[in-house]
Design an enzyme around this catalytic site. Structure first.
Site, PDB file in Angstrom:
ATOM      1  N   CYS A 112     -42.783  59.093 -34.141  1.00 11.30           N
ATOM      2  CA  CYS A 112     -43.346  58.249 -33.078  1.00 11.30           C
ATOM      3  C   CYS A 112     -42.974  56.775 -33.216  1.00 11.30           C
ATOM      4  O   CYS A 112     -43.134  56.002 -32.278  1.00 11.30           O
ATOM      5  CB  CYS A 112     -44.863  58.395 -33.030  1.00 11.30           C
ATOM      6  SG  CYS A 112     -45.386  60.062 -32.651  1.00 11.30           S
ATOM      7  N   HIS A 248     -48.710  52.297 -29.749  1.00  9.31           N
ATOM      8  CA  HIS A 248     -48.359  53.713 -29.626  1.00  9.31           C
ATOM      9  C   HIS A 248     -49.564  54.451 -29.059  1.00  9.31           C
ATOM     10  O   HIS A 248     -50.708  54.211 -29.465  1.00  9.31           O
ATOM     11  CB  HIS A 248     -47.990  54.263 -31.009  1.00  9.31           C
ATOM     12  CG  HIS A 248     -47.761  55.737 -31.015  1.00  9.31           C
ATOM     13  ND1 HIS A 248     -47.013  56.371 -30.055  1.00  9.31           N
ATOM     14  CD2 HIS A 248     -48.179  56.721 -31.868  1.00  9.31           C
ATOM     15  CE1 HIS A 248     -46.978  57.667 -30.309  1.00  9.31           C
ATOM     16  NE2 HIS A 248     -47.693  57.908 -31.405  1.00  9.31           N
ATOM     17  N   ASN A 278     -49.422  61.833 -25.838  1.00  9.13           N
ATOM     18  CA  ASN A 278     -48.609  61.226 -26.900  1.00  9.13           C
ATOM     19  C   ASN A 278     -47.157  61.648 -26.708  1.00  9.13           C
ATOM     20  O   ASN A 278     -46.787  62.778 -27.026  1.00  9.13           O
ATOM     21  CB  ASN A 278     -49.132  61.670 -28.266  1.00  9.13           C
ATOM     22  CG  ASN A 278     -48.332  61.081 -29.424  1.00  9.13           C
ATOM     23  OD1 ASN A 278     -47.248  60.510 -29.224  1.00  9.13           O
ATOM     24  ND2 ASN A 278     -48.844  61.223 -30.626  1.00  9.13           N
TER      25      ASN A 278
END
Ligand code: ACO
Length: 321
Positions: A112, A248, A278
């Site tokens: 990520c 994030h 996500n």
């Protein structure tokens, strides 16, 4: 010499999967998912839609926004954990799609945090005078590696791509990037197979994203809190000077906990998790593009981007937009 964001773009696959849709095939509910994660829906790539397809759409949109042509691009750097092939890398596939030939093109694998890692590398190319116009992309199709029978992970992850064009400039731009990793935490969040593992789990159907959710949660909150403080202090600025925190998008509770820790009101935080889920390396550039396109983020403002992912890897970018 500095690098400056000349344009941004993003792309989300057409197919939307709501929490109610997921509740039809695993034991979960819209209420549980919303309360624990902040996610209402996510976009899922079509079966034949690859990470490069998503990256291309986001890249074309960022290039149009920046007013640059393929011939102007002299570096392509893609953050992704879900490449179409192991080689050629997604950067090279994207280069071919855009009709660009010869410039360096590569992918960075940092889960990520992939986009922040890619941005940091591209910034250094520009600062060193080795590139004048870099295309930086975060793109992932994590839906393709999730176990859709595992309610603890399948409700979280989603697909998308975001891109920025960086141009050489005499003023920053990207003021600083800070990257970190700690492999001691490799077992808390991982995809449990790969080439040199022989793809045995892929073949027997047990390969999937595995996560110890509550441990990841605690580490993410602590580490990202420290990272923000470290970034502010390294640049000698205070939280009050940051116009927008662009985190994030893993879990609204992680985002809110970090904002609280640094005393940042949520109306100065860009949050897209409800609609995006996500999206891994795509999450930060998707949020950045959303904030710019809806008019909240304006030229001259100070932005703090941060991300956290499997590895663990984590990083931040302080940007004068
Ligand atoms: N629906 C209903 N119940 C569920 C679900 C679900 N989808 N998933 C888990 N549960 C259950 C569990 O089985 C457990 O039940 P039990 O008490 O009977 O055992 C209960 O809910 C609580 O489970 P926890 O895991 O303790 O729930 P928690 O509040 O920690 O929330 C979550 C789980 C949302 C995963 C949270 O831990 C989290 O967000 N962690 C961080 C994850 C993250 O950020 N990952 C991405 C990092 S970035 C990257 O690199 C990809």
């Amino acid at each position: 010499m500095y690098s400056k964001i000349a344009g941004t773009g993003s792309y989300l696959p057409e197919k939307i999967l709501t929490n109610a849709d997921i509740a039809k095939f695993v034991d979960t509910s819209d209420e549980w998912i919303k309360t624990r994660t902040g996610i209402s829906q996510r976009h899922i790539a079509a079966e034949d839609e690859t990470t490069t397809d998503l990256a291309e759409a986001a890249a074309r949109s960022a290039m149009a926004d920046a007013g640059v042509e393929p011939k102007d691009i002299d570096l392509i750097c893609v953050g992704t954990a879900t490449p179409d092939f192991l080689f050629p890398n997604v950067g090279t596939l994207l280069q071919e799609r855009l009709g660009i030939h010869g410039c360096p093109a590569f992918s960075v694998e940092a889960a990520c945090s992939g986009f922040i890692y890619a941005l940091s590398m591209a910034d250094k190319f520009v600062r060193l005078g080795e590139a004048k116009c870099a295309l930086v992309v975060g793109a992932d199709t994590l839906s393709k590696m999730v176990d859709w029978k595992d309610r603890a992970t399948c409700v979280l992850f989603a697909d998308g791509a975001g891109a920025v064009v960086l141009k050489a400039a005499t003023e920053p731009g990207i003021m600083s990037t800070r990257l970190h990793a700690d492999g001691r935490y490799k077992d808390l969040l991982l995809y449990n197979d790969g080439v040199s593992k022989g793809f045995k789990k892929v073949r027997d159907g047990t390969a999937a994203v595995q996560m110890k959710g509550s441990e990841v949660y605690k580490f993410a909150v602590n580490t990202l809190g420290q990272l923000v403080t470290e970034t502010l202090s390294a640049n000698n600025i205070s939280q009050a000077e940051i116009d927008w925190l662009i985190p994030h998008q893993a879990n609204i509770r992680i985002i809110e906990a970090i904002a609280k820790r640094i005393d940042m009101p949520m109306d100065r935080v860009i949050v897209t998790i409800a609609g995006h889920g996500n999206t891994s390396a795509a999450s930060v550039p998707l949020a950045l593009d959303a904030g710019i396109k809806d008019g909240r983020i304006r030229r001259g403002q100070l932005l703090l981007l941060e991300a956290f992912g499997g590895g663990f890897t984590w990083g931040s970018a302080l940007i004068r937009y």
